[in-house]
Design an enzyme around this catalytic site. Structure first.
Site, PDB file in Angstrom:
ATOM      1  N   HIS A  76      84.881  35.613  93.116  1.00 44.34           N
ATOM      2  CA  HIS A  76      83.983  36.750  93.320  1.00 44.34           C
ATOM      3  C   HIS A  76      83.099  36.526  94.552  1.00 44.34           C
ATOM      4  O   HIS A  76      82.784  37.467  95.286  1.00 44.34           O
ATOM      5  CB  HIS A  76      83.126  37.044  92.087  1.00 44.34           C
ATOM      6  CG  HIS A  76      82.371  38.320  92.274  1.00 44.34           C
ATOM      7  ND1 HIS A  76      82.955  39.562  92.119  1.00 44.34           N
ATOM      8  CD2 HIS A  76      81.112  38.556  92.728  1.00 44.34           C
ATOM      9  CE1 HIS A  76      82.086  40.498  92.440  1.00 44.34           C
ATOM     10  NE2 HIS A  76      80.956  39.916  92.816  1.00 44.34           N
TER      11      HIS A  76
ATOM     12  N   HIS B 155      74.545  37.165  99.853  1.00 41.44           N
ATOM     13  CA  HIS B 155      74.416  38.332 100.739  1.00 41.44           C
ATOM     14  C   HIS B 155      73.494  38.093 101.942  1.00 41.44           C
ATOM     15  O   HIS B 155      73.820  38.480 103.061  1.00 41.44           O
ATOM     16  CB  HIS B 155      73.953  39.552  99.947  1.00 41.44           C
ATOM     17  CG  HIS B 155      74.925  39.909  98.867  1.00 41.44           C
ATOM     18  ND1 HIS B 155      76.223  40.280  99.142  1.00 41.44           N
ATOM     19  CD2 HIS B 155      74.811  39.911  97.524  1.00 41.44           C
ATOM     20  CE1 HIS B 155      76.858  40.499  98.006  1.00 41.44           C
ATOM     21  NE2 HIS B 155      76.028  40.281  97.001  1.00 41.44           N
TER      22      HIS B 155
HETATM   23 ZN    ZN Z   1      79.567  40.968  93.955  1.00 43.39          ZN
END
Ligand code: ZN
Length: 289
Positions: A238, A265
């Site tokens: 993931h 991120h």
């Molecule tokens: Zn994700």
């Protein structure tokens, strides 16, 4: 054939609940002309401008990547963009009647299936754009590190570590191509740790989160709706899915070999900016010489 851009043959839609906002939304993927790239549209807001899926439109990276323009936002774009990049889709308009794409099952697989259902269309009037580097690019921050080298055989290798006894250290790498993406990456679901759930609640995060769209790692047990992981190392896969989605914000197909350790991120986007800068300089030098 692979040197031409691609779009969809026909429009496709999916409906569901957004992971962080908890809002219901319909996402529609529409064919777009060559050199358009991927753009998002908030169809529920009047006079909303298209928001290009490009790194300079990132406005937040907390628990997901958010794009924004003129105060209009699209939350959690990474799984949708990962599906687009995974299938090597260059041009599409993505219409959304809410602030966040539906989470679906927490992976990119429902988006991939929808895009394949829409059918990929080669665009012979658009030459594919690649991201090439003049030299290796390194990024290190906190415990995260990335190194990208120029490569005509693109490949990503990701390592994810966490002290939790059920995670510890997972590594996964594969060449970048649609078959590998579909078989090895697309189905890997979002996950979180049980101890984070209280924090999410207090901070208004993951309002739409449930076992329908996330794997929850408990102190001594992994909770999933399907009662099993889809891959033994689903968590690092993931992370790969998220990283590819964030790098899709470069708007070009990657010609790099990348190793990433503890990606996330904020770091993905910071690294993408370094890649964009290096690739732009290379193109400028090539044009001037
Ligand atoms: Zn994700």
């Amino acid at each position: 054939m692979e040197n031409f851009q691609t779009t969809l043959q026909r429009e496709v839609s999916l409906r569901g609940i957004g992971l962080h906002t908890g809002c219901q939304s319909t996402i529609t993927f529409r064919p777009a002309p060559p050199n358009t790239g991927i753009r998002f549209f908030r169809t529920d807001l009047p006079a909303s401008l298209p928001i290009p899926a490009r790194v300079r439109f990132v406005v937040a990276t907390q628990r997901g990547t958010t794009l924004g323009l003129n105060g209009h936002r699209i939350h959690t774009v990474e799984h949708v963009l990962s599906a687009c990049a995974g299938l090597s889709l260059d041009n599409a308009d993505i219409l959304l009647d809410g602030p966040e794409p539906p989470a679906m099952d927490g992976s990119a697989l429902p988006f991939v299936r929808a895009l394949l259902q829409g059918g990929l269309q080669t665009q012979k009037d658009g030459v594919k754009r690649f991201l090439r580097l003049p030299h290796p690019i390194r990024y290190e921050s906190d415990a995260s590190s990335f190194i990208a080298e120029p490569s005509e055989a693109p490949e990503i290798h990701v390592t994810y570590t966490h002290p939790h006894v059920l995670v510890q250290r997972q590594s996964f790498g594969t060449p970048l191509n649609p078959d590998a993406y579909l078989g090895e990456i697309a189905g890997a679901r979002t996950f979180c740790f049980q101890e984070e759930l209280e924090f999410f609640k207090k901070n208004g995060l993951a309002k739409g989160g449930s076992l329908d769209n996330a794997v929850v790692i408990g102190p001594d047990k992994i909770h999933t709706r399907e009662n099993r992981l889809r891959y033994a190392d689903e968590f690092v896969r993931h992370k790969f899915l998220d990283l590819l989605g964030d790098l899709a914000l470069l708007g070009r197909e990657l010609k790099i070999k990348l190793r990433a350790v503890r990606s996330g991120h904020t770091h993905n986007v910071a690294f993408a900016k370094l890649l964009e800068e290096a690739a732009r300089k290379l193109r400028k030098n090539q044009t001037c010489s």
